[in-house]
Design a protein around this motif. Structure first.
Motif, mmCIF file in Angstrom:
data_model
loop_
_atom_site.group_PDB
_atom_site.id
_atom_site.type_symbol
_atom_site.label_atom_id
_atom_site.label_comp_id
_atom_site.label_asym_id
_atom_site.label_seq_id
_atom_site.Cartn_x
_atom_site.Cartn_y
_atom_site.Cartn_z
ATOM 1 N N LYS A 43 0.833 -1.332 0.013
ATOM 2 C CA LYS A 43 -0.048 0.149 -0.033
ATOM 3 C C LYS A 43 0.855 1.249 -0.017
ATOM 4 O O LYS A 43 0.626 2.336 -0.549
ATOM 5 C CB LYS A 43 -0.814 0.024 1.187
ATOM 6 C CG LYS A 43 -1.667 1.246 1.197
ATOM 7 C CD LYS A 43 -2.927 1.193 0.521
ATOM 8 C CE LYS A 43 -3.951 2.434 0.872
ATOM 9 N NZ LYS A 43 -4.524 2.876 -0.242
ATOM 10 N N ARG A 53 2.294 -5.833 -10.983
ATOM 11 C CA ARG A 53 1.436 -4.949 -10.515
ATOM 12 C C ARG A 53 1.057 -5.095 -8.728
ATOM 13 O O ARG A 53 0.989 -6.104 -8.356
ATOM 14 C CB ARG A 53 0.142 -5.215 -11.275
ATOM 15 C CG ARG A 53 0.568 -5.295 -12.850
ATOM 16 C CD ARG A 53 -1.013 -4.902 -13.455
ATOM 17 N NE ARG A 53 -0.759 -5.239 -15.039
ATOM 18 C CZ ARG A 53 -0.527 -3.972 -15.714
ATOM 19 N NH1 ARG A 53 -0.407 -2.578 -14.931
ATOM 20 N NH2 ARG A 53 -0.390 -4.036 -16.992
ATOM 21 N N LYS A 54 0.769 -3.952 -8.277
ATOM 22 C CA LYS A 54 0.611 -3.955 -7.003
ATOM 23 C C LYS A 54 -0.791 -4.596 -6.702
ATOM 24 O O LYS A 54 -0.828 -5.454 -5.817
ATOM 25 C CB LYS A 54 0.259 -2.483 -6.442
ATOM 26 C CG LYS A 54 1.447 -1.736 -6.363
ATOM 27 C CD LYS A 54 1.340 -0.038 -6.203
ATOM 28 C CE LYS A 54 0.916 -0.018 -4.725
ATOM 29 N NZ LYS A 54 1.329 1.339 -4.154
ATOM 30 N N TRP A 55 -1.736 -4.644 -7.235
ATOM 31 C CA TRP A 55 -2.882 -5.318 -7.158
ATOM 32 C C TRP A 55 -2.576 -6.698 -7.089
ATOM 33 O O TRP A 55 -3.644 -7.573 -6.411
ATOM 34 C CB TRP A 55 -4.238 -4.843 -8.168
ATOM 35 C CG TRP A 55 -4.013 -5.158 -9.423
ATOM 36 C CD1 TRP A 55 -3.425 -4.514 -10.343
ATOM 37 C CD2 TRP A 55 -4.137 -6.624 -10.186
ATOM 38 N NE1 TRP A 55 -3.331 -5.258 -11.720
ATOM 39 C CE2 TRP A 55 -3.786 -6.534 -11.466
ATOM 40 C CE3 TRP A 55 -4.830 -7.666 -9.709
ATOM 41 C CZ2 TRP A 55 -4.001 -7.525 -12.272
ATOM 42 C CZ3 TRP A 55 -4.969 -8.764 -10.534
ATOM 43 C CH2 TRP A 55 -4.510 -8.633 -11.925
#
Length: 85
Positions: A43, A53-55
């Motif tokens: 986050k 990708r962060k997600w």
């Protein structure tokens, strides 16, 4: 071994020794702490400092039951090295 035999062979929490229960609790707590730390880091860290990708990392860390392997993988492989100025 038949499926019926396998079902009756399942162990319940009450069947486990106290030592085994403590080890399982310690492992669950450790995994929970690692997951929380990884999710907080994902986050707060800019996307440019994360491989992938962060997600995707957040979803895998949050959902996968991995005995701590997924959060550790994020910390080892998912974060890019920071350059200090």
């Amino acid at each position: 071994m038949y499926a019926e035999d396998a079902m009756t062979a399942r162990r319940h929490w009450s069947d486990l020794s106290e030592r085994t229960r403590k080890l399982l609790l310690a492992a669950a707590i450790a995994e929970g702490i690692l997951k929380i730390a990884a999710l907080i880091d994902i986050k707060r860290r800019p996307a440019s400092q994360i491989r992938g990708r962060k997600w995707m990392w957040a979803a895998v860390v949050a959902v996968a039951n991995s005995a701590g392997a997924v959060p550790m993988s994020y910390f080892v492989f998912g974060r890019r090295g920071q350059s200090h100025s």
